[in-house]
Design a protein around this motif. Structure first.
Motif, PDB file in Angstrom:
ATOM      1  N   HIS A 112       0.838  -1.196   0.000  1.00 48.27           N
ATOM      2  CA  HIS A 112       0.000   0.000   0.000  1.00 48.27           C
ATOM      3  C   HIS A 112       0.876   1.249   0.000  1.00 48.27           C
ATOM      4  CE1 HIS A 112      -3.341   2.647   0.719  1.00 48.27           C
ATOM      5  NE2 HIS A 112      -2.772   3.114   1.820  1.00 48.27           N
ATOM      6  N   ASP A 113       0.608   2.146  -0.899  1.00 45.16           N
ATOM      7  CA  ASP A 113       1.357   3.398  -1.105  1.00 45.16           C
ATOM      8  C   ASP A 113       2.717   3.164  -1.757  1.00 45.16           C
ATOM      9  OD1 ASP A 113       1.114   6.227  -0.973  1.00 45.16           O
ATOM     10  OD2 ASP A 113       2.613   6.275   0.622  1.00 45.16           O
ATOM     11  N   GLY A 114       2.980   1.933  -2.215  1.00 43.42           N
ATOM     12  CA  GLY A 114       4.193   1.686  -2.974  1.00 43.42           C
ATOM     13  C   GLY A 114       4.148   2.415  -4.308  1.00 43.42           C
ATOM     14  N   THR A 152       4.169   6.870 -23.270  1.00 46.50           N
ATOM     15  CA  THR A 152       3.571   7.415 -22.053  1.00 46.50           C
ATOM     16  C   THR A 152       4.501   7.210 -20.865  1.00 46.50           C
ATOM     17  OG1 THR A 152       1.371   6.856 -22.895  1.00 46.50           O
ATOM     18  CG2 THR A 152       1.533   7.349 -20.547  1.00 46.50           C
ATOM     19  N   LEU A 153       4.541   8.224 -19.999  1.00 43.27           N
ATOM     20  CA  LEU A 153       5.248   8.176 -18.731  1.00 43.27           C
ATOM     21  C   LEU A 153       4.207   8.158 -17.620  1.00 43.27           C
ATOM     22  CD1 LEU A 153       7.719  11.077 -19.575  1.00 43.27           C
ATOM     23  CD2 LEU A 153       8.288   8.637 -19.639  1.00 43.27           C
ATOM     24  N   PHE A 154       4.376   7.255 -16.651  1.00 42.72           N
ATOM     25  CA  PHE A 154       3.400   7.137 -15.570  1.00 42.72           C
ATOM     26  C   PHE A 154       4.112   6.948 -14.241  1.00 42.72           C
ATOM     27  CE2 PHE A 154       0.996   4.439 -12.637  1.00 42.72           C
ATOM     28  CZ  PHE A 154      -0.212   5.116 -12.536  1.00 42.72           C
ATOM     29  N   ARG A 155       3.678   7.721 -13.253  1.00 43.22           N
ATOM     30  CA  ARG A 155       4.095   7.476 -11.873  1.00 43.22           C
ATOM     31  C   ARG A 155       2.836   7.384 -11.033  1.00 43.22           C
ATOM     32  NH1 ARG A 155       7.345  11.940 -10.166  1.00 43.22           N
ATOM     33  NH2 ARG A 155       5.601  12.905  -9.076  1.00 43.22           N
ATOM     34  N   GLY A 156       2.740   6.314 -10.226  1.00 46.07           N
ATOM     35  CA  GLY A 156       1.546   6.128  -9.424  1.00 46.07           C
ATOM     36  C   GLY A 156       1.838   5.426  -8.122  1.00 46.07           C
ATOM     37  N   ARG A 157       0.834   5.434  -7.251  1.00 49.32           N
ATOM     38  CA  ARG A 157       0.935   4.812  -5.931  1.00 49.32           C
ATOM     39  C   ARG A 157      -0.125   3.723  -5.794  1.00 49.32           C
ATOM     40  NH1 ARG A 157       5.115   6.515  -2.216  1.00 49.32           N
ATOM     41  NH2 ARG A 157       5.722   8.635  -2.801  1.00 49.32           N
ATOM     42  N   SER A 158       0.272   2.634  -5.145  1.00 53.37           N
ATOM     43  CA  SER A 158      -0.636   1.524  -4.925  1.00 53.37           C
ATOM     44  C   SER A 158      -1.702   1.893  -3.890  1.00 53.37           C
ATOM     45  CB  SER A 158       0.148   0.302  -4.444  1.00 53.37           C
ATOM     46  OG  SER A 158      -0.695  -0.804  -4.256  1.00 53.37           O
ATOM     47  N   LEU A 159      -2.936   1.450  -4.155  1.00 55.71           N
ATOM     48  CA  LEU A 159      -4.069   1.677  -3.270  1.00 55.71           C
ATOM     49  C   LEU A 159      -4.616   0.336  -2.790  1.00 55.71           C
ATOM     50  CD1 LEU A 159      -5.882   4.321  -5.503  1.00 55.71           C
ATOM     51  CD2 LEU A 159      -4.544   4.817  -3.440  1.00 55.71           C
TER      52      LEU A 159
END
Length: 208
Positions: free
Chosen positions: A118-120, A168-175
């Motif tokens: 979570h939040d990784g 595409t470039l993507f940065r995200g956080r796990s929910l």
């Protein structure tokens, strides 16, 4: 970074500049003292490791399907959970210009989402339509809309065009909900004349 520089717009450059810039925008606090895993770490023309290591991670492990510079462990990304599931989950997974080379791209995405706590954080890029066939095996091309859909179960921090690869470039956080997206709704395009077509026509890539 697993892109050949032969088709990049800045001819003669040794690093894919848009991905380099994207990685350098990562908050060092998200890296320092953390366990980092890179999918597709074979250093073709400059690696993510050399950009991230000055941010002082505790552990940096690079995985690829072939041995070579930048690779700590050789493994199939679609089966990587068998290797990492009993270990500490990585705080950050880096997967830049790699998913197009995965025959079973959906399983690779599922594994990324499973492995992140979570939040990784996920640092991700992928070429889009218009990017030529390169570094076989080369199967897929993803649109920005598809990337947004594939990772719509994550908190999006960055979703940008990559003009160097039409990608595409993507940065995200796990929910908590991460892993719930039906990935078959986001089937990418096959690379014209690429390895997906070769398999369909009864031919195989030299990498299979």
């Amino acid at each position: 970074l697993s892109l050949s520089r032969s088709f990049l717009k800045n001819k003669g450059e040794t690093v894919h500049k848009t991905v380099e810039s994207f990685l350098r925008r990562t908050d060092p606090k998200a890296i320092a003292g953390k366990y980092i895993v890179e999918f597709g770490s074979y250093n073709v023309n400059g690696g993510a490791r050399e950009i991230i290591m000055p941010m002082k991670p505790a552990i940096y492990e690079g995985y690829d399907m072939r041995a070579g510079p930048g690779v700590d462990r050789v493994h199939d990304f679609s089966q990587i959970c068998a290797v990492l599931q009993d270990s500490e989950k990585p705080a950050v997974i880096i997967c830049v210009n790699t998913l197009e080379h995965a025959k079973n791209w959906m399983q690779v995405v599922r594994n990324i989402k499973f492995l992140l706590p979570h939040d990784g954080m996920l640092l991700f890029s992928v070429p889009g339509l218009g990017c030529p066939y390169h570094d076989p095996p080369d199967y897929w091309r993803f649109t920005k809309k598809q990337v947004a859909g594939i990772f719509s179960d994550m908190k999006t921090e960055v979703l940008e065009d990559d003009p160097e690869t039409f990608g595409t470039l993507f940065r995200g956080r796990s929910l908590v909900m991460t892993g719930t997206v039906p990935l078959n709704e986001y089937e990418p395009a096959k690379v014209p004349g690429g390895d997906a077509d070769k398999r369909k026509n009864g031919r195989s890539s030299r990498m299979e």
